[in-house]
Scaffold this active site. Structure first.
Site, PDB file in Angstrom:
ATOM      1  N   LYS A  35       0.820  -1.223   0.078  1.00 48.69           N
ATOM      2  CA  LYS A  35      -0.003  -0.121   0.020  1.00 48.69           C
ATOM      3  C   LYS A  35       0.920   1.372  -0.200  1.00 48.69           C
ATOM      4  O   LYS A  35       2.019   1.111   0.311  1.00 48.69           O
ATOM      5  CB  LYS A  35      -1.031  -0.149   1.348  1.00 48.69           C
ATOM      6  N   TYR A 256      18.661  28.985   9.082  1.00 49.78           N
ATOM      7  CA  TYR A 256      17.603  29.554   9.467  1.00 49.78           C
ATOM      8  C   TYR A 256      17.580  29.500  11.233  1.00 49.78           C
ATOM      9  O   TYR A 256      17.783  28.406  11.697  1.00 49.78           O
ATOM     10  CB  TYR A 256      16.464  29.039   8.928  1.00 49.78           C
TER      11      TYR A 256
HETATM   12  C1  LIG Z   1      -4.364  -4.399   7.863  1.00 46.30           C
HETATM   13  C2  LIG Z   1      -3.060  -4.102   7.837  1.00 46.30           C
HETATM   14  N1  LIG Z   1      -2.227  -5.341   7.829  1.00 46.30           N
HETATM   15  C3  LIG Z   1      -0.881  -5.067   7.583  1.00 46.30           C
HETATM   16  C4  LIG Z   1      -0.253  -4.063   7.539  1.00 46.30           C
HETATM   17  C5  LIG Z   1       1.403  -3.951   7.511  1.00 46.30           C
HETATM   18  O1  LIG Z   1       1.945  -3.531   8.601  1.00 46.30           O
HETATM   19  P1  LIG Z   1       3.243  -3.466   8.778  1.00 46.30           P
HETATM   20  O2  LIG Z   1       3.995  -2.670   7.782  1.00 46.30           O
HETATM   21  O3  LIG Z   1       3.639  -2.921  10.160  1.00 46.30           O
HETATM   22  O4  LIG Z   1       3.915  -4.681   8.550  1.00 46.30           O
HETATM   23  C6  LIG Z   1      -1.011  -2.997   7.588  1.00 46.30           C
HETATM   24  C7  LIG Z   1      -0.341  -1.586   7.793  1.00 46.30           C
HETATM   25  O5  LIG Z   1      -0.369  -0.671   8.253  1.00 46.30           O
HETATM   26  C8  LIG Z   1      -2.361  -3.030   7.729  1.00 46.30           C
HETATM   27  O6  LIG Z   1      -3.149  -1.874   7.817  1.00 46.30           O
END
Ligand SMILES: Cc1ncc(COP(=O)(O)O)c(C=O)c1O
Length: 370
Positions: A35, A256
């Protein structure tokens, strides 16, 4: 000549980290979580390194299309399911598995016309209170979905809030595991519980694990553990070059707000990298950085396009010297993204996701068909 900043994506490290997930959960199938454009790396750029996964999990439908365009025919899971009824048409067309976390999504499924039944992951809210059916409502939701001709297989999932056990308020995972087991006892179907922290820290048995941040070479429980402890490798390097040097006298200040004042003569370098590149402005003086592969520190405030670094440990550095903001440096040097994130009061996830669009990214990219 373009600014010398660039990001590199390391396909070999992605494959290595995925293998670490497999080793930590040897009986499970592994979702590679891609994602947020593969945590800022680029879906097409990570595809080759992560193609050994059993499936790809994400939440944006456009990103699901991109994974299919890479040529992936295996499982794809939408972690938040449909956002509106017509999303289910794309699920049918691209054979996307999807989470069902609320009654509205069941209503949409019931009204959906399809010849290809869907596989869904029914989500339990076991305590995080973000998405999912409450334990008391879970069996009724399962029975409703199970009665739908639009669905041919139901898997069961939940998500942990505290698998990294990092904050003082952390409650760990035991209460959520207990809630999941109670709510799903006797229900058929595959189970999916663990994210990266749970994969590495809690050896839970389940059918599918969801490996996100560990694939990208960041320790979910930094600073308690680091990537060396978990055997992970950085998958993203942000590097640039020095574009100027300055020789400070005692009393001279930098940048800055004049937040840093030299107490003794000090040679500094000016790096072509700033917060408009995704380097956090919150990094205080002392944030680790590599110059020609040698560890040193940032000096003063990060500005939009530049940051200053202490050249004391690297006397031969000058204009053009290589600067590693995070990732792999020259001569086998390494600077884990977690160290930089920690210095900015945040986590590796945020830094990799925030890499700015103006930074050119290099690495193996699978060309999407026109
Ligand atoms: C439903 C779900 N599963 C898995 C993950 C993967 O998590 P991580 O990146 O901590 O492994 C996420 C990420 O937030 C998630 O929302």
């Amino acid at each position: 000549m373009p600014r010398p900043i660039e990001a590199l994506i390391h396909s070999d490290a992605l494959a290595h980290n995925l293998a670490r997930a497999r080793a930590a959960a040897p009986d499970a199938k592994v979702w590679a979580v891609v994602k947020a454009n593969a945590y800022g790396h680029g879906i097409e750029r990570v595809f080759d390194g992560l193609r050994g996964a059993d499936g790809f999990a994400l939440l944006d439908l456009a990103e699901a299309e991109r994974i299919r365009a890479c040529g992936w025919r295996g499982p794809v899971l939408l972690l938040e399911g449909a956002f509106e009824p017509r999303d289910l048409e794309l699920c049918s067309r691209l054979n996307l598995w999807h989470v069902v976390h609320c009654s509205a999504q069941i209503d949409w499924l019931a009204a959906h016309k399809t010849h290809t039944p869907h596989r869904v992951f029914l989500k339990l809210n076991s305590g995080m209170n973000r998405l999912g059916f409450a334990p008391a409502a879970f069996r009724a939701a399962w029975a409703r979905v199970n009665a739908l001709p639009q669905v041919d297989e139901i898997s069961l999932m939940t998500h942990f809030s505290d698998a990294d056990e990092q904050s003082e308020s952390s409650r760990g995972i035991a209460h959520q595991v207990t809630a999941f087991e109670a709510a799903t006892a006797d229900l058929p179907g595959e189970r999916s519980l663990a994210n990266s922290a749970a994969i590495l820290r809690h050896r839970l048995r389940s059918d599918w694990v969801r490996a996100g941040i560990l694939c990208y070479g960041s320790a979910p429980d930094f600073p308690v553990r680091d990537i060396a402890h978990w055997g992970l490798q950085p998958t993203m390097t942000l590097r640039s070059r020095l574009i100027a040097t300055q020789s400070l006298r005692p009393g001279d200040s930098v940048g800055y707000g004049s937040s840093f004042t030299a107490e003794a003569p000090l040679r500094i370098g000016i790096v072509a990298c700033g917060y408009a590149d995704g380097y956090p402005r919150h990094c205080a003086t002392g944030t680790p950085v590599l110059v020609n592969g040698v560890r040193t520190r940032t000096i003063g405030r990060v500005s939009m396009d530049m940051v200053a670094v202490d050249l004391t440990p690297t006397r031969d550095a000058g204009i053009g010297s290589e600067v590693t903001l995070w990732g792999r440096g020259p001569h086998g040097s390494l600077l884990p993204i977690d160290e930089v994130a920690h210095s900015a009061g945040t986590i590796g996830y945020e830094l990799m996701c925030a890499l700015a669009a103006r930074v050119p990214v290099h690495g193996a990219a699978i060309a999407a068909p026109a």
